[in-house]
Scaffold this motif. Sequence first.
Motif, PDB file in Angstrom:
ATOM      1  N   LEU A   1     -28.975 -47.760 -52.474  1.00  0.00           N
ATOM      2  CA  LEU A   1     -28.862 -48.275 -51.225  1.00  0.00           C
ATOM      3  C   LEU A   1     -29.733 -47.333 -50.310  1.00  0.00           C
ATOM      4  CD1 LEU A   1     -24.996 -49.402 -50.705  1.00  0.00           C
ATOM      5  CD2 LEU A   1     -26.797 -50.773 -50.771  1.00  0.00           C
ATOM      6  N   MET A   2     -29.560 -46.062 -50.442  1.00  0.00           N
ATOM      7  CA  MET A   2     -30.446 -45.164 -49.683  1.00  0.00           C
ATOM      8  C   MET A   2     -31.980 -45.486 -49.845  1.00  0.00           C
ATOM      9  SD  MET A   2     -28.693 -41.439 -50.338  1.00  0.00           S
ATOM     10  CE  MET A   2     -26.900 -41.005 -49.565  1.00  0.00           C
ATOM     11  N   ILE A   3     -32.278 -45.486 -50.959  1.00  0.00           N
ATOM     12  CA  ILE A   3     -33.701 -45.862 -51.419  1.00  0.00           C
ATOM     13  C   ILE A   3     -34.235 -47.405 -50.528  1.00  0.00           C
ATOM     14  CG2 ILE A   3     -35.271 -46.462 -53.186  1.00  0.00           C
ATOM     15  CD1 ILE A   3     -33.727 -44.650 -55.109  1.00  0.00           C
ATOM     16  N   GLN A   4     -33.191 -48.245 -50.810  1.00  0.00           N
ATOM     17  CA  GLN A   4     -33.616 -49.794 -50.383  1.00  0.00           C
ATOM     18  C   GLN A   4     -33.838 -49.547 -48.687  1.00  0.00           C
ATOM     19  OE1 GLN A   4     -30.461 -51.988 -52.022  1.00  0.00           O
ATOM     20  NE2 GLN A   4     -31.618 -52.608 -53.715  1.00  0.00           N
TER      21      GLN A   4
ATOM     22  N   ARG B   1     -31.067 -41.874 -45.751  1.00  0.00           N
ATOM     23  CA  ARG B   1     -30.566 -40.956 -46.713  1.00  0.00           C
ATOM     24  C   ARG B   1     -29.364 -40.399 -46.324  1.00  0.00           C
ATOM     25  NH1 ARG B   1     -35.310 -38.831 -49.025  1.00  0.00           N
ATOM     26  NH2 ARG B   1     -36.808 -40.816 -49.073  1.00  0.00           N
ATOM     27  N   GLN B   2     -28.654 -41.039 -45.254  1.00  0.00           N
ATOM     28  CA  GLN B   2     -27.248 -40.712 -45.018  1.00  0.00           C
ATOM     29  C   GLN B   2     -26.636 -41.541 -44.490  1.00  0.00           C
ATOM     30  OE1 GLN B   2     -26.995 -36.870 -42.456  1.00  0.00           O
ATOM     31  NE2 GLN B   2     -25.521 -37.758 -41.220  1.00  0.00           N
ATOM     32  N   LEU B   3     -25.664 -42.105 -45.428  1.00  0.00           N
ATOM     33  CA  LEU B   3     -25.010 -43.635 -44.945  1.00  0.00           C
ATOM     34  C   LEU B   3     -23.531 -43.361 -44.697  1.00  0.00           C
ATOM     35  CD1 LEU B   3     -25.829 -45.420 -48.486  1.00  0.00           C
ATOM     36  CD2 LEU B   3     -27.332 -45.341 -46.069  1.00  0.00           C
ATOM     37  N   PRO B   4     -23.272 -44.108 -43.712  1.00  0.00           N
ATOM     38  CA  PRO B   4     -21.779 -44.063 -43.199  1.00  0.00           C
ATOM     39  C   PRO B   4     -20.817 -44.522 -44.283  1.00  0.00           C
ATOM     40  CG  PRO B   4     -22.773 -46.073 -42.458  1.00  0.00           C
ATOM     41  CD  PRO B   4     -23.860 -45.257 -43.124  1.00  0.00           C
ATOM     42  N   VAL B   5     -19.716 -43.800 -44.356  1.00  0.00           N
ATOM     43  CA  VAL B   5     -18.739 -44.287 -45.203  1.00  0.00           C
ATOM     44  C   VAL B   5     -17.505 -44.878 -44.388  1.00  0.00           C
ATOM     45  CG1 VAL B   5     -16.681 -43.314 -46.830  1.00  0.00           C
ATOM     46  CG2 VAL B   5     -19.227 -42.276 -46.763  1.00  0.00           C
ATOM     47  N   PHE B   6     -17.112 -46.120 -44.513  1.00  0.00           N
ATOM     48  CA  PHE B   6     -15.923 -46.772 -43.804  1.00  0.00           C
ATOM     49  C   PHE B   6     -14.718 -47.059 -44.634  1.00  0.00           C
ATOM     50  CE2 PHE B   6     -19.504 -47.451 -40.958  1.00  0.00           C
ATOM     51  CZ  PHE B   6     -18.999 -47.793 -39.745  1.00  0.00           C
ATOM     52  N   GLU B   7     -13.708 -47.033 -43.955  1.00  0.00           N
ATOM     53  CA  GLU B   7     -12.452 -47.597 -44.598  1.00  0.00           C
ATOM     54  C   GLU B   7     -12.081 -48.843 -43.468  1.00  0.00           C
ATOM     55  OE1 GLU B   7      -7.840 -46.402 -45.186  1.00  0.00           O
ATOM     56  OE2 GLU B   7      -9.310 -44.832 -45.037  1.00  0.00           O
TER      57      GLU B   7
ATOM     58  N   ASP C   1     -37.382 -38.163 -55.533  1.00  0.00           N
ATOM     59  CA  ASP C   1     -37.641 -38.006 -56.893  1.00  0.00           C
ATOM     60  C   ASP C   1     -36.512 -38.072 -57.546  1.00  0.00           C
ATOM     61  OD1 ASP C   1     -40.699 -38.330 -56.767  1.00  0.00           O
ATOM     62  OD2 ASP C   1     -40.489 -36.312 -56.175  1.00  0.00           O
ATOM     63  N   PHE C   2     -35.329 -37.275 -56.981  1.00  0.00           N
ATOM     64  CA  PHE C   2     -33.981 -37.181 -57.616  1.00  0.00           C
ATOM     65  C   PHE C   2     -33.363 -38.620 -57.680  1.00  0.00           C
ATOM     66  CE2 PHE C   2     -34.930 -32.640 -57.344  1.00  0.00           C
ATOM     67  CZ  PHE C   2     -33.997 -31.888 -58.251  1.00  0.00           C
ATOM     68  N   LEU C   3     -33.355 -39.117 -56.265  1.00  0.00           N
ATOM     69  CA  LEU C   3     -32.549 -40.358 -56.178  1.00  0.00           C
ATOM     70  C   LEU C   3     -32.925 -41.470 -57.002  1.00  0.00           C
ATOM     71  CD1 LEU C   3     -32.044 -40.331 -52.227  1.00  0.00           C
ATOM     72  CD2 LEU C   3     -30.405 -39.841 -53.951  1.00  0.00           C
TER      73      LEU C   3
END
Length: 275
Positions: free
Chosen positions: A90-93, A97-103, A255-257
């Motif tokens: 998802l980060m690449i698409q 590079r920093q995605l929200p984490v939701f509950e 390159d790692f991702l």
Amino acid sequence: MSSVSVRDVFIKDFSTVNDNDTLSRCLELFKKNIVPALVVLDEKGKYVGVIAQRWVLRAKQDPVTAKVRNLVRPAPRVDADTTLSKAAKLMIQSGVRQLPVFEKDTLRGMITDESIIHSVVMQEWGNTTIDEIMTKAPHTLETTRSIGAVLSLFREHDISHVPIMEEGRLVGIISVSDIIEHVFQPNLRISRGDLVGESGRTLSIPAKGIMNSPVITVTPKTTLREADEKMHNFNVHCLPVLSNERLVGIVTKLDFLEPIAQMGELDRRLTIQFS
């Protein structure tokens, strides 16, 4: 890999800006906190999206007057049970590079590229060597080229780092953060609608004037685990790869991702085959 999820590595402390703040506020936070992106909230404190430092760099807007809402983007939401492989994909698409984490509808934290990489290289994959993932024949510039040439290279090729060469030898490196510090933040005269300093003398300064030297490097046979440790210890996001003092590649967090993102697809195929 399959046993590790976002729940194990996401961070609960993160930096935020208001969508009515100016881009200069973002630049201050990027420099202070060294994060790839900031969470954007509206005036009621509700999550709106994210803003990345490279978007500010590439936007031809005056950071002093332009608002965050001009550049904010929605980022893919993940939950605590999302696999690290899917989060990397998802980060690449999305280019975030920093995605929200939701509950449900509540923002619980953020998952970063660094936390994903560190977790995965601690497993068997971390024994892989750099030459398996590095970008070969990276773009470079000579020490005499201007900062303006660096900025143009960043924009044209959508990259965030460039090795600086002198007589065929690696002598320095310039990153997006260096451009922000030396081009966006100086107190130079600003023309409406232009980048800070683009009409001033800063862009004509030779790359040698702002490059970081000496450069933290690795060899083609350095393991991914060792490279990640080096990135963390020296607080760098990119490592030039040298073989017999010759630049043969460069490795960034992207390159790692990319191979991490592919691990989920490989696991799925193996599961189907075994089934």
